[in-house]
Design an enzyme around this catalytic site. Structure first.
Site, PDB file in Angstrom:
ATOM      1  N   HIS A  80       0.849  -1.193   0.000  1.00  0.00           N
ATOM      2  CA  HIS A  80       0.000   0.000   0.000  1.00  0.00           C
ATOM      3  C   HIS A  80       0.880   1.237   0.000  1.00  0.00           C
ATOM      4  CE1 HIS A  80      -3.445   2.615   0.786  1.00  0.00           C
ATOM      5  NE2 HIS A  80      -2.645   3.269   1.609  1.00  0.00           N
ATOM      6  N   ASP A 159     -15.285   2.221   7.518  1.00  0.00           N
ATOM      7  CA  ASP A 159     -14.246   3.136   7.061  1.00  0.00           C
ATOM      8  C   ASP A 159     -14.745   3.994   5.916  1.00  0.00           C
ATOM      9  OD1 ASP A 159     -11.450   4.139   6.799  1.00  0.00           O
ATOM     10  OD2 ASP A 159     -11.651   3.183   4.847  1.00  0.00           O
ATOM     11  N   LYS A 185      -8.742  -1.818   6.086  1.00  0.00           N
ATOM     12  CA  LYS A 185      -9.013  -2.431   4.782  1.00  0.00           C
ATOM     13  C   LYS A 185      -7.979  -3.499   4.441  1.00  0.00           C
ATOM     14  CE  LYS A 185      -9.189   1.544   2.534  1.00  0.00           C
ATOM     15  NZ  LYS A 185      -9.226   2.605   3.555  1.00  0.00           N
TER      16      LYS A 185
END
Length: 430
Positions: A80, A159, A185
């Site tokens: 990420h 979220d 996530k």
């Protein structure tokens, strides 16, 4: 559920209990806590912070608001990035790591503002689709070993709802809230290992390297607490990555990297992250540069694109209009401001101001000179791509001060470019 009592605890600088966090996240997701009440709590968190236990509980509550994917015995490792200008690294990195037999479930998003979205870039490929069901995603991971797609709606829905509220109430800038948003996530996605690219500099979400390091430590701790092997690289985003920012232009540059070429900084960061991912997957003794040169990463890219309906051989969109910006003097490119370049790409139509807005796949900025390289008066510095020529003026305003050209260096030597990787954060770092 007593939302006012929870707000008052954090308003007064005290710690929320595990039960209070779980209850208010569940109630807000269900619509039983009013947006103005949750906004008040979020502002109290921004002002007074949350400790490690609170942040872990907040993250767990958001994960529990939806499903947690079970990817079984697949050797999964994900990456990420906190986002930046010209940050197309996910595109070459995912197939590169998968070409070594690891499985990469890359759930990505669309861009907002000056940082481009991975899905927007890939949607410039004819036929490619981002929306996959869980069954389709799992099948592709087993068959191909890599997927880049949108997160399903039932993955950490709290979220999604919280971020929409934070975005319009000035409560985005909180390290505990940012860390829990990202990690909820990623943990819910079910990956075994995670490598984070946390950026600092003018084009990053957190310009300060100290803030970026604090965020990296928070996310690594959350991952470790959840049993996910998590490590982070702090990387420089003061200068945009590669030689392009936009959608189709970044896909083209990514394909160059997969073909064994491409800009040196994109290759450098792709390989640095690949080494971390391979090490996390138990393959620390391989050199990922080999599969960029021998074509295996490119083969995996073509398989991944085709599996999602895309045509890897289709021409990418061309802009209707092109405008060149030329250098006014001789010298050396001393700096190139990432934020200015990102704003220019956004103003050309490559990004969006509000969620759901359409983007132009052909829009973007290319720069033809790297830091430390010589520039001649009249040489093309930037090429602007747009489908709407009326956008050029605003983009030119953004770029007016972006490139700084200094005196030419004496002799043939050019100043050495510093490494993009500023620091590494792993579990247990002080």
């Amino acid at each position: 559920m007593d939302p006012i009592g929870v707000i008052e605890v954090k308003r007064d600088g005290r710690e929320l209990s595990t039960a209070q966090i779980a209850e208010i996240i569940e109630a807000f997701t269900a619509g039983d806590v009013a947006p103005e009440q949750m906004s008040s709590l979020l502002m109290a968190i921004v002002l007074n912070g949350m400790g490690r236990r609170e942040t872990a509980d907040w993250t767990a509550a958001m994960i529990d608001s939806g499903v947690r994917l079970d990817l079984g015995d697949l050797p999964t490792v994900d990456k990420h990035s906190t986002g930046g200008v010209g940050d197309k690294i996910t595109l070459p990195l995912t197939p590169l790591v998968a070409s070594y037999g690891l499985v990469v479930p890359q759930l990505s998003g669309r861009g907002l503002g000056h940082t481009g979205g991975t899905l927007d870039k890939l949607e410039s490929i004819r036929g490619w689709r981002a929306e996959l069901s869980v069954d389709e995603m799992t099948a592709q991971l087993r068959d191909v070993g890599a997927v880049i797609c949108a997160a399903t709606a039932d993955l950490a829905p709290a979220d999604r709802k919280l971020y929409a509220l934070r975005d319009v109430t000035g409560t985005v800038a909180s390290i505990p809230l940012i860390a829990s948003s990202i990690m909820s996530k990623k943990i819910a996605e079910g990956t075994r290992a995670l490598v984070l690219d946390v950026k600092s500099g003018s084009g990053a979400f957190l310009p300060s390297v100290d803030d970026a390091r604090e965020l990296a430590r928070a996310m690594v701790s959350l991952g470790a607490d959840a049993g996910v092997d998590t490590r982070a690289l702090l990387t420089d985003m003061s200068t945009p990555l590669g030689r392009s920012a936009g959608n189709a232009v970044e896909v083209a540059e990514s394909v160059e990297v997969l073909a064994g070429g491409g800009p040196s900084d994109v290759v450098e960061l792709t390989l640095a992250l690949a080494r971390e991912m391979l090490d996390a997957g138990g393959l620390g003794d391989v050199d990922p540069a080999e599969n960029l040169q021998n074509g295996r990463a490119m083969d995996k890219w073509r398989m991944m694109i085709a599996a999602q309906g895309g045509d890897p051989d289709a021409p990418l969109p061309d802009p209707r209009h092109v405008h060149e910006v030329r250098a006014g003097s001789d010298g050396v490119l001393v700096s190139l401001d990432a934020l200015a370049v990102g704003h220019a790409a956004w103003r050309l139509g490559a990004g969006r101001s509000r969620p759901g807005e359409a983007v132009s796949y052909a829009a973007g900025v290319q720069w033809h000179v790297g830091i430390g390289e010589r520039v001649r008066a009249g040489q093309t510095l930037f090429t602007l791509h747009a489908d709407d020529a009326s956008r050029f003026d605003a983009a030119l305003d953004s770029l007016a001060e972006a490139a700084v050209i200094g005196d030419a260096v004496i002799g043939d030597a050019e100043p050495a470019r510093r490494s993009l990787v500023l620091d590494r954060v792993v579990s247990g770092c002080p």
